[in-house]
Structures are given as C-alpha cells and as structure tokens.
Scaffold this motif. Structure first.
Motif, PDB file in Angstrom:
ATOM      1  N   GLN A   1      -2.185   9.618   7.291  1.00 46.46           N
ATOM      2  CA  GLN A   1      -3.474  10.079   6.775  1.00 46.46           C
ATOM      3  C   GLN A   1      -4.127   9.057   5.852  1.00 46.46           C
ATOM      4  N   ALA A   2      -3.330   8.123   5.325  1.00 43.68           N
ATOM      5  CA  ALA A   2      -3.889   7.089   4.460  1.00 43.68           C
ATOM      6  C   ALA A   2      -4.620   6.002   5.246  1.00 43.68           C
ATOM      7  N   VAL A   3      -4.367   5.920   6.542  1.00 39.58           N
ATOM      8  CA  VAL A   3      -5.059   4.938   7.379  1.00 39.58           C
ATOM      9  C   VAL A   3      -6.497   5.426   7.614  1.00 39.58           C
ATOM     10  N   PRO A   4      -7.487   4.583   7.394  1.00 41.42           N
ATOM     11  CA  PRO A   4      -8.892   5.014   7.566  1.00 41.42           C
ATOM     12  C   PRO A   4      -9.165   5.533   8.980  1.00 41.42           C
ATOM     13  N   ASN A   5     -10.020   6.558   9.073  1.00 46.90           N
ATOM     14  CA  ASN A   5     -10.370   7.129  10.373  1.00 46.90           C
ATOM     15  C   ASN A   5     -11.052   6.116  11.281  1.00 46.90           C
ATOM     16  N   GLY A   6     -11.617   5.083  10.676  1.00 45.44           N
ATOM     17  CA  GLY A   6     -12.269   4.052  11.482  1.00 45.44           C
ATOM     18  C   GLY A   6     -11.321   3.355  12.434  1.00 45.44           C
ATOM     19  N   GLN A   7     -10.021   3.328  12.102  1.00 42.39           N
ATOM     20  CA  GLN A   7      -9.038   2.720  12.988  1.00 42.39           C
ATOM     21  C   GLN A   7      -8.877   3.548  14.262  1.00 42.39           C
ATOM     22  N   TRP A   8      -8.876   4.885  14.102  1.00 39.00           N
ATOM     23  CA  TRP A   8      -8.824   5.754  15.275  1.00 39.00           C
ATOM     24  C   TRP A   8     -10.091   5.573  16.119  1.00 39.00           C
ATOM     25  N   GLU A   9     -11.237   5.543  15.457  1.00 39.37           N
ATOM     26  CA  GLU A   9     -12.505   5.418  16.178  1.00 39.37           C
ATOM     27  C   GLU A   9     -12.606   4.089  16.908  1.00 39.37           C
TER      28      GLU A   9
ATOM     29  N   LYS B   1       0.658   1.525  18.274  1.00 37.19           N
ATOM     30  CA  LYS B   1       0.311   0.118  18.110  1.00 37.19           C
ATOM     31  C   LYS B   1      -0.603  -0.165  16.923  1.00 37.19           C
ATOM     32  N   VAL B   2      -1.398   0.833  16.522  1.00 34.02           N
ATOM     33  CA  VAL B   2      -2.409   0.585  15.492  1.00 34.02           C
ATOM     34  C   VAL B   2      -2.131   1.353  14.206  1.00 34.02           C
ATOM     35  N   ILE B   3      -1.910   2.662  14.331  1.00 36.52           N
ATOM     36  CA  ILE B   3      -1.845   3.515  13.144  1.00 36.52           C
ATOM     37  C   ILE B   3      -0.496   3.400  12.430  1.00 36.52           C
ATOM     38  N   LEU B   4       0.605   3.575  13.167  1.00 40.59           N
ATOM     39  CA  LEU B   4       1.916   3.555  12.520  1.00 40.59           C
ATOM     40  C   LEU B   4       2.217   2.236  11.812  1.00 40.59           C
ATOM     41  N   PRO B   5       1.928   1.072  12.427  1.00 40.73           N
ATOM     42  CA  PRO B   5       2.186  -0.174  11.682  1.00 40.73           C
ATOM     43  C   PRO B   5       1.438  -0.250  10.363  1.00 40.73           C
ATOM     44  N   GLN B   6       0.197   0.275  10.322  1.00 36.51           N
ATOM     45  CA  GLN B   6      -0.551   0.253   9.063  1.00 36.51           C
ATOM     46  C   GLN B   6      -0.023   1.287   8.080  1.00 36.51           C
ATOM     47  N   SER B   7       0.396   2.438   8.593  1.00 31.86           N
ATOM     48  CA  SER B   7       0.904   3.484   7.698  1.00 31.86           C
ATOM     49  C   SER B   7       2.219   3.071   7.048  1.00 31.86           C
ATOM     50  N   MET B   8       2.979   2.188   7.706  1.00 35.63           N
ATOM     51  CA  MET B   8       4.256   1.762   7.144  1.00 35.63           C
ATOM     52  C   MET B   8       4.078   1.061   5.800  1.00 35.63           C
ATOM     53  N   ARG B   9       2.945   0.375   5.634  1.00 34.67           N
ATOM     54  CA  ARG B   9       2.712  -0.331   4.369  1.00 34.67           C
ATOM     55  C   ARG B   9       2.582   0.645   3.205  1.00 34.67           C
ATOM     56  N   VAL B  10       2.138   1.851   3.519  1.00 32.57           N
ATOM     57  CA  VAL B  10       2.036   2.883   2.488  1.00 32.57           C
ATOM     58  C   VAL B  10       3.342   3.650   2.357  1.00 32.57           C
ATOM     59  N   ALA B  11       4.070   3.799   3.470  1.00 30.74           N
ATOM     60  CA  ALA B  11       5.234   4.690   3.505  1.00 30.74           C
ATOM     61  C   ALA B  11       6.523   4.042   3.018  1.00 30.74           C
ATOM     62  N   ILE B  12       6.627   2.728   3.065  1.00 35.69           N
ATOM     63  CA  ILE B  12       7.909   2.077   2.758  1.00 35.69           C
ATOM     64  C   ILE B  12       8.411   2.386   1.342  1.00 35.69           C
ATOM     65  N   PRO B  13       7.596   2.255   0.282  1.00 37.76           N
ATOM     66  CA  PRO B  13       8.125   2.551  -1.067  1.00 37.76           C
ATOM     67  C   PRO B  13       8.685   3.960  -1.225  1.00 37.76           C
ATOM     68  N   PRO B  14       7.955   5.024  -0.812  1.00 40.17           N
ATOM     69  CA  PRO B  14       8.568   6.361  -0.930  1.00 40.17           C
ATOM     70  C   PRO B  14       9.743   6.563   0.013  1.00 40.17           C
ATOM     71  N   LEU B  15       9.764   5.884   1.165  1.00 40.23           N
ATOM     72  CA  LEU B  15      10.920   5.964   2.053  1.00 40.23           C
ATOM     73  C   LEU B  15      12.158   5.411   1.359  1.00 40.23           C
ATOM     74  N   THR B  16      11.975   4.351   0.583  1.00 38.98           N
ATOM     75  CA  THR B  16      13.107   3.763  -0.158  1.00 38.98           C
ATOM     76  C   THR B  16      13.735   4.798  -1.071  1.00 38.98           C
ATOM     77  N   ASN B  17      12.903   5.578  -1.748  1.00 42.09           N
ATOM     78  CA  ASN B  17      13.431   6.621  -2.639  1.00 42.09           C
ATOM     79  C   ASN B  17      14.241   7.653  -1.859  1.00 42.09           C
ATOM     80  N   GLN B  18      13.782   8.018  -0.673  1.00 40.52           N
ATOM     81  CA  GLN B  18      14.507   9.014   0.115  1.00 40.52           C
ATOM     82  C   GLN B  18      15.840   8.461   0.615  1.00 40.52           C
TER      83      GLN B  18
END
Length: 398
Positions: free
Chosen positions: A291-299, A314-331
């Motif tokens: 959800q942190a990836v801008p909707n413009g990427q989907w469009e 190919k587009v959304i998940l690679p970008q979302s990983m940049r946001v998700a990695i720090p909290p994933l580390t905590n888990q």
C-alpha cells in the motif's frame, strides 16, 4: 585557576570555570562520569557475586564444559551421547534452535507474503479469509499456540502400528513423521562442496550480468544459467561419488518405527506455532509495504498492458520490499527469540539444554551467560544480514 589571569602577550587564558561552562566539555565529562559509574557498578556486582559464591564453596568458571554431560538429548543434528561433554550438549541445543528458527523464518515469510497479498485481493472471500487468519492467530499468545499444536498432533495421527502412509516410505504417527533418507556416503559430501562452489560461481556471474545489463541494456538469462550451474555441478559430484542409491527407509520394528528421519511432535508443534504466529505480522508488513507504493505504479503497468499478477511480481513487490525490510527484520528477531518457548513442550533447544546443564552443575550464572550470549549473537547476525540486504535493495542515486 580561581581568578582570571592574562597570559604573556595579553591573551586571556581559560580557567576551570570556563571549561565547565563549555557545552562540549561538559558533554564529554558527563559521558566519562556515566561510563565510570557503569564500570564501578559492574565491578561491585561481579566482585560481590564471586565473594558470595566462594563463601558458599560454589565453583566458578567455564571448566565444567569439558565434563561429561551424563544426559541424553532426544534430537541431535550431530553425534551426541550421554558420555559427551557439556560443550557438545550446548552445541546440540544451539543447532536445534538454529534449525527451528531458520525454517520458521523461511516459512513465515512465504505464508505471510501470501496472506498479505490476499488481504488486498479484489475477491471478497479471499480478502475476508485472509483477514480472519491474521486477526485470529495474531491475537492468540504464541505460547498457547505452541501448546495447541502440541496437543493436537499426537491425537490427530494413529499409533505406530497403524501408521498412516500418504507417500511410499513416509509415515505419520503419534510420535511424529518418519521419512526415508539416503544412507551416509562420501558422495553427499562431494555434493555439498559442489553446491557451495555453484553458489559462489552464481554470485560472481550475477554480478557480471548486472554490469553487462547496465552497460548494454541487454538482459542475461541468469535464472536458467544459475539453475543449470547448480544442478550440473551437483549432479557431476553425485556421479563422481559413485551415484549411491541406498536409502534408509523407516519401518515398524517391535513397538516403534525404526530407520529413516524422524520429525518429532515437539519440533512440529514449535515450528507450526512460531510460523503461524509470526506469519500474521509478516502479512501486515507485506500489506502495508504494497500500500506504500504509489497507485501511479499500478496505473503505469495497466497502461502498458501488463497483467496485474505480473505487475505485482515485477513492479510492486520489489518496490514494497524497500519499505518492508526493516519491520521484517524485527519479526525475524522476534521469531528467533520466541523459539526459547520450545522448552515448554520438551523440544531440546538451547534453553532446555542449558537448564539441564545448570541444574546438574549448579553454575547458573555461567550457563545463563552462555545462552544469553548465543541469543545475542544470533540476533546480531540476523540484523547484520538484514541491514546488508536493506542497503542492497535501497535506491542508489546517480
């Protein structure tokens, strides 16, 4: 100096008061005082503890690690008997902890990613089922979940005499799951060495492929080449080792099943409990990252005629990983530390083995310091790897 004095040449020299009024000097002074107080408190606690232990004739030090352990461990990844020393026993506990933690991290990542994506599905049933899964298991304490699975597994499967065989050689019983394994042979050592060489080769070829693509714009079929290198080298090592085919197949002998590899109910309960509990948090991390990836990427992907599934991968998940990695580390850190709850169901992890060692030797401080240091080391290694991966995934400004 208590009074202001002028140095030769009429230049005013600084007094002690001037230094104390300097913020930088005061900051350094406060830190020195704080460190000194910590050292003093540590020295007092250690010296007082050693004095009390000596007064009670309790031995100190880590020499007990060379003594015979004199207790069996139900699950071991290395050769271990009751005649082995305490150091070997602690190594068994460490490897068991690493095994359940590493498998738990892999499984919770896969399951959490699936449910995180499902929570954003346009299908109402899929979205609601994912929500129920997350909200249910996230709000039940992990220890209760471990107890639940430990109570369920022995009652869900039959007695060894009536073992359920879903696949040839695979047996499900009250005492766990048994599966066939290859008989030990030097060929498998060669295969392990070949696998390591293959990974190293793939790493350097991947670096070369990226530089080549950046320079020419031409992609390199790295996935197919990597699979070919790995499979090819391992298969060649297998043939060079004599291509062994002998298998150790589990079978009922007497009142129990002998042979093969046994996955105990304790291990399964701990693994399932940790995986299910942590996967709910991973699902929320993945959902928020998407959800942190801008909707413009989907469009943009839609305007290019890219399928939603391909755009997600190919587009959304690679970008979302940049946001998700720090909290994933905590888990991942939480899962590793929560693995210490395995002692509640009798799985011989590091805490369980350390408790037995502590009770037999009476050296509680040393035993606790050992497994505290090991957990600290595991957490630091996990953080180090995830921080490296986070930097690798970060955007690099040109």
């Amino acid at each position: 100096m208590s009074k202001t004095q002028n140095a030769p040449g009429g230049v005013r020299s600084k007094t002690v008061v001037d230094y104390l009024n300097d913020e930088n000097v005061r900051a350094i002074l406060y830190q020195i005082i704080a460190i000194g107080l910590v050292i003093l408190a540590g020295w007092y606690l250690v010296s007082n503890t050693l004095e009390n232990l000596e007064r009670q004739n309790i031995s100190t030090g880590y020499s007990f690690l060379d003594l015979e352990a004199s207790f069996e461990i139900s699950e071991s990844m290395i050769d271990y008997t009751a005649q082995s020393n305490y150091a070997s026993a602690l190594m068994v506990g460490l490897l068991n902890t690493v095994k359940v933690s590493l498998l738990g991290i892999i499984l919770c990542t896969l399951i959490g990613t699936i449910f995180g994506i499902a929570r954003l599905s346009s299908n109402w049933i899929v979205r609601k089922l994912a929500t129920v899964y997350v909200e249910t298991f996230r709000n039940i304490p992990v220890l209760l979940q471990v107890f639940f699975w430990y109570a369920l597994i022995p009652n869900a499967f039959p007695h060894p005499r009536d073992a359920f065989e879903p696949l040839p050689g695979v047996l499900l019983t009250q005492r766990g799951m048994y599966m066939p394994v290859p008989v030990a042979d030097n060929a498998y050592t060669l295969m392990g060495i070949a696998a390591i060489i293959a990974f190293i080769a793939i790493f350097f070829i991947n670096r070369w492929a990226r530089k080549r693509q950046d320079a020419t714009g031409q992609p390199f079929p790295m996935a197919m080449v990597g699979i070919g290198i790995f499979v090819g080298l391992v298969f060649i090592a297998y043939l060079a080792g004599g291509a062994p085919t002998e298998m150790d197949i589990p079978a009922l002998k007497g009142f129990n099943i002998r042979g093969g590899y046994n996955i105990s109910p304790e291990f399964m309960a701990v693994l399932i409990g940790l995986t299910v509990y942590t996967s709910t948090y991973v699902a929320e991390v993945v959902r928020s990252g998407i959800q942190a990836v801008p909707n413009g990427q989907w469009e943009a992907a839609d305007s290019l005629g890219i399928k939603r599934s391909v755009a997600l991968r190919k587009v959304i998940l690679p970008q979302s990983m940049r946001v998700a990695i720090p909290p994933l580390t905590n888990q991942y850190l939480n899962l590793t530390k929560n693995s210490s709850l395995a002692v509640a169901v009798g799985y011989p992890d590091l805490v369980s083995v350390s408790n037995t060692t502590m009770n037999q030797t009476g050296q509680a401080i040393e035993a606790i310091s050992i497994f505290m240091s090991i957990y600290l080391g595991l957490s630091l290694l996990t953080s180090l790897f995830m921080n490296w991966f986070n930097k690798k995934m970060a955007l690099v400004e040109r």
